[in-house]
Design an enzyme around this catalytic site. Structure first.
Site, short mmCIF file in Angstrom:
data_model
loop_
_atom_site.label_atom_id
_atom_site.label_comp_id
_atom_site.label_asym_id
_atom_site.label_seq_id
_atom_site.Cartn_x
_atom_site.Cartn_y
_atom_site.Cartn_z
N SER A 10 0.83 -1.19 -0.14
CA SER A 10 0.02 0.09 0.13
C SER A 10 0.80 1.15 0.01
O SER A 10 1.52 1.49 0.99
CB SER A 10 -0.94 0.01 1.32
OG SER A 10 -1.44 1.45 1.36
N HIS A 35 -1.25 -1.31 -4.40
CA HIS A 35 -2.46 -0.80 -3.82
C HIS A 35 -2.66 0.62 -3.28
O HIS A 35 -1.74 1.13 -2.77
CB HIS A 35 -2.86 -1.68 -2.27
CG HIS A 35 -3.99 -1.49 -1.75
ND1 HIS A 35 -5.09 -2.11 -2.14
CD2 HIS A 35 -4.41 -0.69 -0.52
CE1 HIS A 35 -6.10 -1.76 -1.22
NE2 HIS A 35 -5.84 -0.76 -0.40
N ASP A 37 -4.68 3.68 -1.97
CA ASP A 37 -5.67 4.24 -1.20
C ASP A 37 -6.23 5.52 -1.33
O ASP A 37 -5.59 6.64 -1.25
CB ASP A 37 -5.19 4.12 0.24
CG ASP A 37 -5.14 2.50 0.64
OD1 ASP A 37 -6.21 1.84 0.73
OD2 ASP A 37 -4.14 2.26 1.12
N MET A 39 -8.89 8.45 -0.33
CA MET A 39 -10.00 8.71 0.86
C MET A 39 -10.39 10.25 0.63
O MET A 39 -9.74 11.15 0.12
CB MET A 39 -9.10 8.86 2.07
CG MET A 39 -8.35 7.69 2.44
SD MET A 39 -7.73 7.43 4.08
CE MET A 39 -6.60 6.00 3.91
N HIS A 71 -8.18 1.40 -3.99
CA HIS A 71 -9.35 1.13 -3.17
C HIS A 71 -9.96 2.69 -2.98
O HIS A 71 -9.37 3.46 -2.34
CB HIS A 71 -8.55 0.61 -1.79
CG HIS A 71 -9.37 0.64 -0.63
ND1 HIS A 71 -8.74 0.43 0.58
CD2 HIS A 71 -10.57 0.64 -0.42
CE1 HIS A 71 -9.72 0.18 1.53
NE2 HIS A 71 -10.86 0.41 0.82
N MET A 73 -12.28 4.91 -0.85
CA MET A 73 -12.86 4.95 0.49
C MET A 73 -13.60 6.29 0.32
O MET A 73 -13.31 7.32 0.99
CB MET A 73 -11.71 4.85 1.59
CG MET A 73 -11.26 3.75 2.03
SD MET A 73 -9.95 3.60 2.77
CE MET A 73 -8.71 3.68 1.43
N MET A 142 -11.97 -5.58 5.07
CA MET A 142 -11.01 -4.78 6.04
C MET A 142 -10.62 -5.40 7.23
O MET A 142 -11.67 -5.84 8.00
CB MET A 142 -11.67 -3.44 6.18
CG MET A 142 -11.71 -2.48 4.94
SD MET A 142 -10.34 -1.83 4.10
CE MET A 142 -9.27 -1.54 5.31
N GLY A 149 -3.15 4.07 8.13
CA GLY A 149 -2.05 2.94 8.02
C GLY A 149 -1.55 2.72 9.43
O GLY A 149 -2.02 3.51 10.46
N GLY A 150 -1.11 1.58 9.43
CA GLY A 150 -0.39 1.30 10.73
C GLY A 150 -1.34 0.97 12.10
O GLY A 150 -0.80 1.16 13.30
N ASP A 180 -6.75 -6.36 4.11
CA ASP A 180 -6.15 -4.60 3.98
C ASP A 180 -6.38 -4.49 5.60
O ASP A 180 -7.28 -3.86 6.09
CB ASP A 180 -6.96 -3.86 2.90
CG ASP A 180 -6.33 -2.46 2.97
OD1 ASP A 180 -5.19 -2.64 3.90
OD2 ASP A 180 -6.98 -1.82 2.22
N GLY A 182 -3.11 -3.93 8.77
CA GLY A 182 -2.37 -4.58 9.87
C GLY A 182 -1.95 -5.92 9.37
O GLY A 182 -1.43 -6.81 10.15
N GLY A 202 1.09 -2.09 4.18
CA GLY A 202 1.48 -0.95 4.14
C GLY A 202 2.85 -0.69 4.76
O GLY A 202 3.95 -0.90 4.51
C1 DX5 Z 1 -6.42 1.79 5.42
C2 DX5 Z 1 -5.90 1.47 4.16
C3 DX5 Z 1 -4.85 0.47 3.98
C4 DX5 Z 1 -3.50 0.87 4.61
C5 DX5 Z 1 -3.10 -0.45 5.43
O1 DX5 Z 1 -7.51 2.50 5.52
O2 DX5 Z 1 -7.17 1.02 3.45
O3 DX5 Z 1 -4.67 -0.04 2.56
O4 DX5 Z 1 -2.67 1.41 3.78
O5 DX5 Z 1 -2.06 0.03 5.99
P1 DX5 Z 1 -1.19 -0.99 7.16
O6 DX5 Z 1 -0.80 -1.98 6.33
O7 DX5 Z 1 -0.02 -0.24 7.66
O8 DX5 Z 1 -2.37 -1.48 8.27
ZN ZN Z 2 -6.57 -0.14 1.37
#
Ligand code: DX5
Ligand code: ZN
Length: 221
Positions: A10, A35, A37, A39, A71, A73, A142, A149-150, A180, A182, A202
């Site tokens: 990601s 990937h 993202d 938003m 993706h 969102m 999800m 992320g994180g 997707d 963690g 990510g």
């Molecule tokens: C969260 C995103 C993910 C995110 C995952 O809203 O959809 O794609 O980047 O990040 P990690 O792998 O750090 O959880």
């Molecule tokens: Zn994503």
């Protein structure tokens, strides 16, 4: 149905001042999927980037044949699928939670020449997408609340993945089952055991001390 495991790093966890370089670092490891993202600050409380960024990434020679797993969102994805298709997305996934015509939007994505995907937030039960399964190329579960992320992986999502994998078999379908949030070398195998085949990572990918080893491990799941 067992599909080969695919890693989709990601870009959210990349360097946002040098997104092209971060994306190129993914393909440098021979990885096909990226990937991306998107938003809107409404459906999720954060903002990222838009179709111009995807188009600019697509113009990078190193990314010419990369599979852009986009993706969305967004509260109103139906107004944006065309822009992302034109920008060079290969797959566009949309959430089931907002109120719009999901089926028509999924069909529109295919008509635009892309694969489509439907996404479920952690609180959304698998039943919400059951009727759509024959009409999608990918289902994204999800494993964190989307937006950032994180975050910590939600092991309570495993029954949902198992249910979707069971329906895929029962209905003789071949959509990819993606996770997707963690996902790392510890949590990914749990998802694989539950039936997932496509792994967004990510933080775990971009902070891995040895990204090549990370990618090679996922390929063996
Ligand atoms: C969260 C995103 C993910 C995110 C995952 O809203 O959809 O794609 O980047 O990040 P990690 O792998 O750090 O959880
Ligand atoms: Zn994503």
């Amino acid at each position: 149905m067992t599909l080969v495991p695919l890693l989709a790093p990601s870009l959210l966890a990349g360097d946002h001042a040098a997104l092209g370089d971060s994306a190129a670092a993914v393909t440098a490891h021979g990885l096909e999927w990226l990937h991306v993202d998107i938003m809107d600050g409404h459906f999720v409380p954060n903002l990222t980037f838009g179709p111009e960024v995807v188009a600019a990434l697509r113009r990078r020679p190193e990314l010419a044949s990369t599979f852009f797993d986009t993706h969305l969102m967004l509260d109103e994805p139906q107004h944006h699928v065309e822009a992302f298709a034109q920008a060079g997305s290969n797959l566009i996934s949309i959430h089931i939670e907002p109120d719009y015509d999901h089926r028509a939007t999924l069909a529109r994505i295919r008509k635009l020449g892309c694969q489509n995907g439907i996404v479920l937030n952690p609180a959304t039960p698998a039943d919400r997408v059951r009727d759509l399964l024959p009409a999608v190329d990918l289902v994204l579960v999800m494993t964190v609340q989307p937006g950032f992320g994180g975050q910590s992986f939600r092991t309570d999502m495993m029954p949902k993945i198992e249910q979707l994998a069971a329906w895929r078999q029962e209905l003789n379908l071949s959509f990819r089952l993606e996770v997707d949030g963690g996902v790392d070398l510890k949590t990914g195998p749990l998802c694989r055991a539950a039936g997932a085949d496509t792994f967004v990572a990510g933080t775990a990918f971009f902070t891995a001390p040895d990204r090549a080893a990370f990618a090679a491990t996922v390929a063996r799941w």
